[in-house]
Enzyme design. Structure first.
Site, PDB file in Angstrom:
ATOM      1  N   PRO A  21       0.792  -1.228   0.000  1.00  0.00           N
ATOM      2  CG  PRO A  21      -0.078  -1.072   2.143  1.00  0.00           C
ATOM      3  CD  PRO A  21       0.559  -2.048   1.194  1.00  0.00           C
ATOM      4  CG  ASN A  22      -0.232   4.291   1.336  1.00  0.00           C
ATOM      5  OD1 ASN A  22      -1.218   4.828   0.844  1.00  0.00           O
ATOM      6  ND2 ASN A  22      -0.268   3.718   2.535  1.00  0.00           N
ATOM      7  NE  ARG A  30       4.042   6.618   1.641  1.00  0.00           N
ATOM      8  CZ  ARG A  30       4.325   5.391   2.013  1.00  0.00           C
ATOM      9  NH1 ARG A  30       4.790   4.522   1.144  1.00  0.00           N
ATOM     10  NH2 ARG A  30       4.145   5.018   3.256  1.00  0.00           N
ATOM     11  CE1 TYR A  89       9.051   5.043   2.860  1.00  0.00           C
ATOM     12  CE2 TYR A  89       7.476   6.854   2.871  1.00  0.00           C
ATOM     13  CZ  TYR A  89       7.965   5.684   3.434  1.00  0.00           C
ATOM     14  OH  TYR A  89       7.379   5.163   4.551  1.00  0.00           O
ATOM     15  CG  ASN A 105       8.486  -1.960   0.006  1.00  0.00           C
ATOM     16  OD1 ASN A 105       8.008  -2.055   1.142  1.00  0.00           O
ATOM     17  ND2 ASN A 105       9.032  -0.841  -0.441  1.00  0.00           N
ATOM     18  CB  ALA A 133       1.649   0.101   6.252  1.00  0.00           C
ATOM     19  CD  GLU A 157      10.938  -7.494   5.814  1.00  0.00           C
ATOM     20  OE1 GLU A 157      11.233  -8.568   6.390  1.00  0.00           O
ATOM     21  OE2 GLU A 157      10.567  -6.485   6.420  1.00  0.00           O
ATOM     22  CG  HIS A 169      11.301  -2.292   4.280  1.00  0.00           C
ATOM     23  ND1 HIS A 169       9.927  -2.255   4.228  1.00  0.00           N
ATOM     24  CD2 HIS A 169      11.631  -3.435   4.923  1.00  0.00           C
ATOM     25  CE1 HIS A 169       9.450  -3.335   4.829  1.00  0.00           C
ATOM     26  NE2 HIS A 169      10.464  -4.067   5.256  1.00  0.00           N
ATOM     27  NE  ARG A 180      10.541   5.897   8.314  1.00  0.00           N
ATOM     28  CZ  ARG A 180       9.505   5.748   7.483  1.00  0.00           C
ATOM     29  NH1 ARG A 180       9.511   4.751   6.601  1.00  0.00           N
ATOM     30  NH2 ARG A 180       8.495   6.600   7.505  1.00  0.00           N
TER      31      ARG A 180
END
Ligand code: DQA
Length: 146
Positions: free
Chosen positions: A9-10, A17, A22, A73, A76, A97, A99, A106
């Site tokens: 998502p996003n 964004r 990012y 990725n 969330a 995985e 990111h 963070r």
């Protein structure tokens, strides 16, 4: 060698964004870079994005027998989704995985990945380069493990 890239998502909003977190590359820019490197490495790529948890679960399930490695990725959903974790564990397709940001540097709620224990490994914090590193790792580990 076929690799399925899944984006959660996003990530369709990349470029606009939170660019300070990012970066300014769009998901299409990242896909283009991944395709370029994949062509050099002679790997086949499928690159998808969904905001829907269930759609990501469906794609993971369908990857069995179709793809050698999944690079995900999960955005969330990384921090919340037992469903994604169960899907990865169930299908047994080796999964990496990734990111863009370093989730460990963070907010605390991002430090925990529910999918990490069922993945081969985690690449986090290298911006769009995380995708390329995962592609290279996918090919490397797959070839060397066989
Ligand atoms: C992300 C990190 C996640 O915590 C966040 O929810 C995202 C993007 C990353 O690529 O840095 O949406 O997965």
């Amino acid at each position: 060698m076929k690799i399925l890239f899944l984006n959660g998502p996003n990530l369709n909003l990349l470029g606009q964004r939170e660019p300070e977190v990012y970066g300014r590359a769009t998901l299409a820019d990242i896909e283009a870079k991944v395709r370029e490197r994949a062509a050099q490495l002679k790997a086949g790529i499928d690159f998808r994005q969904s905001n829907l948890e269930g759609e990501l679960v469906d794609w993971i399930q369908q990857a069995k027998g179709q793809f050698d490695v999944i690079v995900i990725n999960a955005a969330a959903y990384t921090h919340t989704s037992i469903a994604l974790r169960d899907a990865i564990a169930a299908v047994g397709v080796p999964t990496i995985e990734i990111h863009l940001s370093n989730i460990h540097a963070r907010e605390e709620f991002r430090h925990k990945s529910l999918i990490a224990p069922v993945c081969w490994g985690q690449i986090t914090g290298f911006g769009q380069k995380s995708y390329i590193l995962a592609l290279e790792a996918a090919i490397d580990v797959k070839v060397n493990k066989k």
